[in-house]
Design a protein around this motif. Structure first.
Motif, mmCIF file in Angstrom:
data_model
loop_
_atom_site.group_PDB
_atom_site.id
_atom_site.type_symbol
_atom_site.label_atom_id
_atom_site.label_comp_id
_atom_site.label_asym_id
_atom_site.label_seq_id
_atom_site.Cartn_x
_atom_site.Cartn_y
_atom_site.Cartn_z
ATOM 1 N N LEU A 117 -17.440 -25.454 -27.028
ATOM 2 C CA LEU A 117 -18.531 -26.252 -26.482
ATOM 3 C C LEU A 117 -18.554 -27.612 -27.171
ATOM 4 C CD1 LEU A 117 -21.480 -23.699 -26.322
ATOM 5 C CD2 LEU A 117 -19.984 -24.433 -24.462
ATOM 6 N N PRO A 118 -18.853 -28.671 -26.432
ATOM 7 C CA PRO A 118 -18.914 -30.003 -27.057
ATOM 8 C C PRO A 118 -20.081 -30.067 -28.045
ATOM 9 C CG PRO A 118 -19.725 -30.086 -24.801
ATOM 10 C CD PRO A 118 -19.154 -28.718 -24.989
ATOM 11 N N ARG A 119 -19.917 -30.855 -29.086
ATOM 12 C CA ARG A 119 -20.962 -31.024 -30.099
ATOM 13 C C ARG A 119 -21.801 -32.274 -29.850
ATOM 14 N NH1 ARG A 119 -20.342 -27.650 -34.434
ATOM 15 N NH2 ARG A 119 -18.356 -26.523 -34.550
ATOM 16 N N ARG A 120 -21.270 -33.190 -29.050
ATOM 17 C CA ARG A 120 -22.002 -34.431 -28.781
ATOM 18 C C ARG A 120 -21.471 -35.035 -27.479
ATOM 19 N NH1 ARG A 120 -18.633 -35.240 -33.006
ATOM 20 N NH2 ARG A 120 -20.327 -34.867 -34.474
ATOM 21 N N GLY A 121 -22.151 -36.098 -27.031
ATOM 22 C CA GLY A 121 -21.713 -36.794 -25.832
ATOM 23 C C GLY A 121 -22.284 -36.179 -24.571
ATOM 24 N N PRO A 122 -22.054 -36.842 -23.440
ATOM 25 C CA PRO A 122 -22.617 -36.380 -22.162
ATOM 26 C C PRO A 122 -22.186 -34.966 -21.785
ATOM 27 C CG PRO A 122 -21.779 -38.626 -21.960
ATOM 28 C CD PRO A 122 -21.335 -38.125 -23.303
ATOM 29 N N ALA A 123 -20.953 -34.564 -22.156
ATOM 30 C CA ALA A 123 -20.465 -33.237 -21.769
ATOM 31 C C ALA A 123 -21.296 -32.107 -22.350
ATOM 32 C CB ALA A 123 -19.006 -33.074 -22.181
ATOM 33 N N LEU A 124 -22.083 -32.406 -23.385
ATOM 34 C CA LEU A 124 -22.989 -31.417 -23.958
ATOM 35 C C LEU A 124 -23.939 -30.876 -22.891
ATOM 36 C CD1 LEU A 124 -23.946 -30.167 -26.728
ATOM 37 C CD2 LEU A 124 -25.594 -32.041 -26.844
ATOM 38 N N CYS A 125 -24.204 -31.685 -21.874
ATOM 39 C CA CYS A 125 -25.148 -31.300 -20.815
ATOM 40 C C CYS A 125 -24.562 -30.301 -19.833
ATOM 41 C CB CYS A 125 -25.607 -32.530 -20.032
ATOM 42 S SG CYS A 125 -26.393 -33.817 -21.002
ATOM 43 N N TRP A 126 -23.226 -30.248 -19.713
ATOM 44 C CA TRP A 126 -22.683 -29.422 -18.630
ATOM 45 C C TRP A 126 -21.513 -28.526 -19.019
ATOM 46 C CZ3 TRP A 126 -22.838 -34.933 -17.690
ATOM 47 C CH2 TRP A 126 -21.652 -35.619 -17.988
ATOM 48 N N ASP A 127 -20.661 -28.890 -19.972
ATOM 49 C CA ASP A 127 -19.477 -28.064 -20.269
ATOM 50 C C ASP A 127 -19.873 -26.731 -20.888
ATOM 51 O OD1 ASP A 127 -17.781 -29.914 -19.253
ATOM 52 O OD2 ASP A 127 -16.785 -30.423 -21.143
ATOM 53 N N ALA A 128 -19.260 -25.630 -20.400
ATOM 54 C CA ALA A 128 -19.660 -24.296 -20.853
ATOM 55 C C ALA A 128 -18.486 -23.328 -20.922
ATOM 56 C CB ALA A 128 -20.735 -23.751 -19.928
ATOM 57 N N GLY A 129 -17.330 -23.813 -21.387
ATOM 58 C CA GLY A 129 -16.185 -22.930 -21.556
ATOM 59 C C GLY A 129 -15.400 -22.710 -20.285
ATOM 60 N N PRO A 130 -14.255 -22.029 -20.376
ATOM 61 C CA PRO A 130 -13.341 -21.899 -19.237
ATOM 62 C C PRO A 130 -13.916 -21.231 -17.996
ATOM 63 C CG PRO A 130 -12.208 -21.358 -21.282
ATOM 64 C CD PRO A 130 -13.655 -21.503 -21.621
ATOM 65 N N ASP A 131 -14.881 -20.333 -18.171
ATOM 66 C CA ASP A 131 -15.487 -19.690 -17.002
ATOM 67 C C ASP A 131 -16.916 -20.162 -16.749
ATOM 68 O OD1 ASP A 131 -16.739 -18.510 -19.124
ATOM 69 O OD2 ASP A 131 -16.192 -16.451 -18.606
ATOM 70 N N GLY A 132 -17.388 -21.117 -17.554
ATOM 71 C CA GLY A 132 -18.728 -21.654 -17.376
ATOM 72 C C GLY A 132 -19.841 -20.743 -17.861
ATOM 73 N N ARG A 133 -19.497 -19.675 -18.596
ATOM 74 C CA ARG A 133 -20.491 -18.663 -18.929
ATOM 75 C C ARG A 133 -20.847 -18.592 -20.416
ATOM 76 N NH1 ARG A 133 -22.527 -15.767 -15.067
ATOM 77 N NH2 ARG A 133 -23.572 -14.636 -16.759
ATOM 78 N N THR A 134 -20.327 -19.499 -21.231
ATOM 79 C CA THR A 134 -20.572 -19.391 -22.665
ATOM 80 C C THR A 134 -22.064 -19.366 -22.983
ATOM 81 O OG1 THR A 134 -18.480 -20.504 -23.156
ATOM 82 C CG2 THR A 134 -20.113 -20.424 -24.921
ATOM 83 N N VAL A 135 -22.814 -20.288 -22.411
ATOM 84 C CA VAL A 135 -24.253 -20.336 -22.662
ATOM 85 C C VAL A 135 -24.990 -19.307 -21.800
ATOM 86 C CG1 VAL A 135 -26.299 -21.811 -22.679
ATOM 87 C CG2 VAL A 135 -24.074 -22.761 -23.286
ATOM 88 N N LEU A 136 -24.561 -19.132 -20.566
ATOM 89 C CA LEU A 136 -25.219 -18.183 -19.672
ATOM 90 C C LEU A 136 -25.233 -16.771 -20.244
ATOM 91 C CD1 LEU A 136 -23.786 -19.305 -16.208
ATOM 92 C CD2 LEU A 136 -26.171 -19.486 -16.961
ATOM 93 N N ASP A 137 -24.105 -16.327 -20.809
ATOM 94 C CA ASP A 137 -24.033 -14.968 -21.345
ATOM 95 C C ASP A 137 -24.991 -14.797 -22.514
ATOM 96 O OD1 ASP A 137 -22.175 -14.303 -19.446
ATOM 97 O OD2 ASP A 137 -20.443 -14.398 -20.780
ATOM 98 N N ARG A 138 -25.074 -15.790 -23.374
ATOM 99 C CA ARG A 138 -25.998 -15.714 -24.501
ATOM 100 C C ARG A 138 -27.442 -15.659 -24.013
ATOM 101 N NH1 ARG A 138 -23.244 -20.673 -27.938
ATOM 102 N NH2 ARG A 138 -21.211 -19.683 -28.312
ATOM 103 N N LEU A 139 -27.733 -16.448 -23.008
ATOM 104 C CA LEU A 139 -29.088 -16.488 -22.472
ATOM 105 C C LEU A 139 -29.464 -15.159 -21.834
ATOM 106 C CD1 LEU A 139 -31.685 -17.932 -21.778
ATOM 107 C CD2 LEU A 139 -30.523 -19.010 -19.854
#
Length: 221
Positions: A117-139
């Motif tokens: 996951l990005p630590r800074r910059g605009p991509a912090l708002c949307w990038d979520a790993g190769p399947d897009g689920r890094t944050v979703l799974d935690r949530l």
């Protein structure tokens, strides 16, 4: 609603408005306590207050987003509590100050070639790993710890991330889950730039340039 949005803060767009409509359709209980994760400009938390919430807490990992949400709340004269924090901080907030009747979340969900996951910059708002689920799974895993019995999670993300996976994960955590809103929209700039990579990964069909947004509702019995 006029909003201040510094560079690097997520601009409210289709997913924001779809989630806000789902919140309106859910009809907040009188005096509801609301948590808005990944708040960005704070627009969803402020909408909850305008819909009758007694209290709204807004969290975001971005210092710029925290500043924007605070300024917007002051601009609109709304008693929004804004804090810098992530999901772990939200769980701590719920443990210390009480759980929430409603949790809103518009987290990063765009599939990315970068595993980290990005630590800074605009991509912090949307990038979520190769399947897009890094944050979703935690949530999904932490949702029951945030809610009072009878409370509800309203979560928006792209169907590219696996709607059925979200529904199943919430059910595994003892929650009732369903899709309460859908919208098909054209790819934005980020997905257009990644279209070839998404096709290679099998996340979209050849030539596909639209995605379905979904709002998933999870209810804690």
């Amino acid at each position: 609603m006029f909003l201040l949005r510094p560079p690097g803060v997520y601009a409210p767009q289709d997913d924001t408005w779809l989630l806000r409509q789902a919140l309106r359709d859910a009809a907040l209980a009188p005096r509801a306590r609301v948590l808005d994760l990944c708040t960005g400009t704070g627009v969803l938390a402020m909408s909850a207050l305008r819909m009758g919430a007694a209290e709204a807490v807004a969290l975001d990992a971005s210092p710029r987003a925290v500043l924007a949400a605070r300024c917007n709340a002051r601009l609109h004269r709304l008693p929004l509590r804004v804090r810098r924090g992530d999901l772990a901080d939200a769980v701590t907030e719920a443990a210390r100050g009480g759980r929430f009747d409603v949790v809103l979340a518009n987290p990063p969900y765009v599939p990315s070639p970068n595993a980290e996951l990005p630590r800074r910059g605009p991509a912090l708002c949307w990038d979520a790993g190769p399947d897009g689920r890094t944050v979703l799974d935690r949530l999904c895993g932490s949702a029951p710890e945030l809610l009072v019995p009878g409370g509800a999670l309203l979560l928006v993300h792209s169907g590219l991330c696996g709607t059925e996976t979200t529904l199943a994960m919430l059910r595994e955590r003892g929650m009732k889950s369903s899709v309460v809103a859908r919208a098909v929209i054209p790819f934005g700039p980020v997905l257009r730039r990644r279209a070839a990579w998404l096709e290679e990964r099998g996340l979209i069909a050849p030539g596909q340039r639209t995605e379905e947004l979904v709002v998933v509702r999870g209810d804690l019995p």
